[in-house]
Design an enzyme around this catalytic site. Sequence first.
Site, PDB file in Angstrom:
ATOM      1  N   GLY A  22     -27.305 -47.268   3.136  1.00  0.00           N
ATOM      2  CA  GLY A  22     -26.192 -46.339   3.172  1.00  0.00           C
ATOM      3  C   GLY A  22     -24.880 -47.109   3.282  1.00  0.00           C
ATOM      4  CB  SER A  51     -23.888 -42.905   2.697  1.00  0.00           C
ATOM      5  OG  SER A  51     -24.006 -43.416   3.995  1.00  0.00           O
ATOM      6  CB  ALA A  54     -20.617 -38.047   2.785  1.00  0.00           C
ATOM      7  N   GLY A  57     -14.565 -36.539   3.680  1.00  0.00           N
ATOM      8  CA  GLY A  57     -13.961 -37.818   3.316  1.00  0.00           C
ATOM      9  C   GLY A  57     -14.032 -38.859   4.408  1.00  0.00           C
ATOM     10  CD  GLU A 122     -13.127 -32.932   6.380  1.00  0.00           C
ATOM     11  OE1 GLU A 122     -13.881 -33.376   7.265  1.00  0.00           O
ATOM     12  OE2 GLU A 122     -13.255 -33.223   5.181  1.00  0.00           O
ATOM     13  CG  HIS A 238     -21.659 -29.045   8.436  1.00  0.00           C
ATOM     14  ND1 HIS A 238     -21.076 -27.906   7.940  1.00  0.00           N
ATOM     15  CD2 HIS A 238     -20.806 -30.060   8.131  1.00  0.00           C
ATOM     16  CE1 HIS A 238     -19.935 -28.221   7.356  1.00  0.00           C
ATOM     17  NE2 HIS A 238     -19.740 -29.523   7.459  1.00  0.00           N
ATOM     18  NE  ARG A 284     -18.085 -31.039  10.783  1.00  0.00           N
ATOM     19  CZ  ARG A 284     -18.390 -32.112  10.059  1.00  0.00           C
ATOM     20  NH1 ARG A 284     -19.311 -32.960  10.479  1.00  0.00           N
ATOM     21  NH2 ARG A 284     -17.759 -32.340   8.921  1.00  0.00           N
ATOM     22  CG  HIS A 343     -23.929 -32.604   9.081  1.00  0.00           C
ATOM     23  ND1 HIS A 343     -24.216 -32.771   7.735  1.00  0.00           N
ATOM     24  CD2 HIS A 343     -22.675 -33.085   9.264  1.00  0.00           C
ATOM     25  CE1 HIS A 343     -23.180 -33.342   7.136  1.00  0.00           C
ATOM     26  NE2 HIS A 343     -22.239 -33.554   8.039  1.00  0.00           N
ATOM     27  NE  ARG A 378     -20.206 -36.713  12.236  1.00  0.00           N
ATOM     28  CZ  ARG A 378     -19.756 -36.278  11.057  1.00  0.00           C
ATOM     29  NH1 ARG A 378     -18.704 -36.857  10.500  1.00  0.00           N
ATOM     30  NH2 ARG A 378     -20.356 -35.286  10.427  1.00  0.00           N
TER      31      ARG A 378
END
Length: 546
Positions: A22, A51, A54, A57, A122, A238, A284, A343, A378
């Site tokens: 990855g 990866s 994804a 970004g 985001e 997610h 999230r 996720h 995260r």
Amino acid sequence: MRPLPTWIDEVTSTDVIVIGSGAAGLRLAHGLAPRRVDLLTLDTLGTSGASARAQGGIAAPVDPNDSARLHARDTLETADGLGCSETVELLIGRADREIERLLSLGMRFDRSESGALALGREAAHSRDRILHADGDATGAELMRTLGTAVQSSPHVRVSEATRAFELVYEQDRVVGVLARHHGRRIVLYLGRAVVLATGGIGGLYQRTTNPSESRGNGISMAARVGARLSDLEFVQFHPTALAVRANPVPLVSEALRGAGATLISENGEPIMAAEHPLGDLAPRDIVARAVWRRQQQGERVLLDARAVFASKGPDAFPTISRLCDPFGLDPARQPIPISPAAHYHMGGVWADESSRTTVSGLWACGEVACTGVHGANRLASNSLLEALVFGGLAAEDIDRTLARQAGKWSCLAHVDWESIEGRKQIDADHGLMVELRRRMWQGMGVIREHQDLTETLSWIGRALEAPQVSDEMRSALLVAFLMTISALARKESRGSHYRADYPETGSEWKGSQSVWVSGAATGSPQIEIRREGLPPRTGVAEGSIS
């Protein structure tokens, strides 16, 4: 060297062995020139796993109106008290150089009409700082860029369709890895440094955006050599994967909500305004729980992106449109059904600021590692940045270490081959894996509680004791067991870990949970869980190469 077991078909040696291709594995391998590198991957180079999938970004404070301080603040706030500030500062302080490096390798980031790097926003980011490629195909472009760079690097030898299944451990250090090529030949790779870049654990869940092969193999291998594991209970779900029958489920990027898409009920009511001040761009874990609760009440939740496609055009998010099409869904014309899915894993193999684990000779980077950057949750688009930064830091540290410690590293005189021999069978038991994934989704999912966790743990324990279980299945069961027992031990709700029976965040739990395993090879692992504070991730013993 003593005679090796007859079941080993080939032996090869190199400077560094990288397990996984990855973003972290490729960044590391490319950065190790001129050291000889063997890169082992299950996939075709440049298409590897999470990866490549994804859509989001790479977060980086490159805008004049942004700063490393603001990016660090957002990261630590999202981490819900468990982020390591020193490591976060290290991550973000090296963001600029990693972006410049990608540009020098030819990565095609999206740009504005003026030619500047285009930046999006985001969830939980206070500034526009997300760099994308082709709208929602950043991972694919990143893997193309890094894959091309590695393919043109003569110091890297790539072995595709190769599954690593056991670290070789001798006299308190890792000296190599056993792997199976194309499901047949067993090869012993010997190296002066071994790096885990094996990805996450999403494949342990019934609903996941990850490849089904992402079942924590790196965590399992590290556990069996006594490496410290950390924060295994923290799994990010997610909130907006397509609510369709697929494995893995297609992800609907957060970038859509960053551009103005909204989560609505079946009657068209926005659902997030009453849940959090940031609304659809709340962290999230909060969005995922809001969606989950409505689904448990029998409601469907939809993502309405029609206005986004109307303003930005039909080609603004080509990956999402392509993923929706086989299911008869058109996000430009209709709200699309969504549901949470496993996720990203914030926990993993404990690693310091140079990606060193607690076992000499072993490094870890990418999602398999727990660096302290993400804490309990995260921040969106920090994962690819982490892979790049800590892949680079690992390359620098390994190069320095090998320069200081030249010479022979092993005679294999003290390897316990008998305990490894039984691990040659690596095919998973399909029916048992389906049941494990179902139970993890129910018991270790978005919202957890004591009874579900204990039932899940009891079932996994019985499955681990069954003598007919294959090696790959036993490896997956071990990781699921460690995650579940960690979730049962943390009697609070924090970040992505939500306990319905302990809904409050307790100040006494503000710290990591470290896990050590012994006896894993016997099928009866002994587990120690220790609550830790949050010291800087420094001071890991380097060990010696004799």
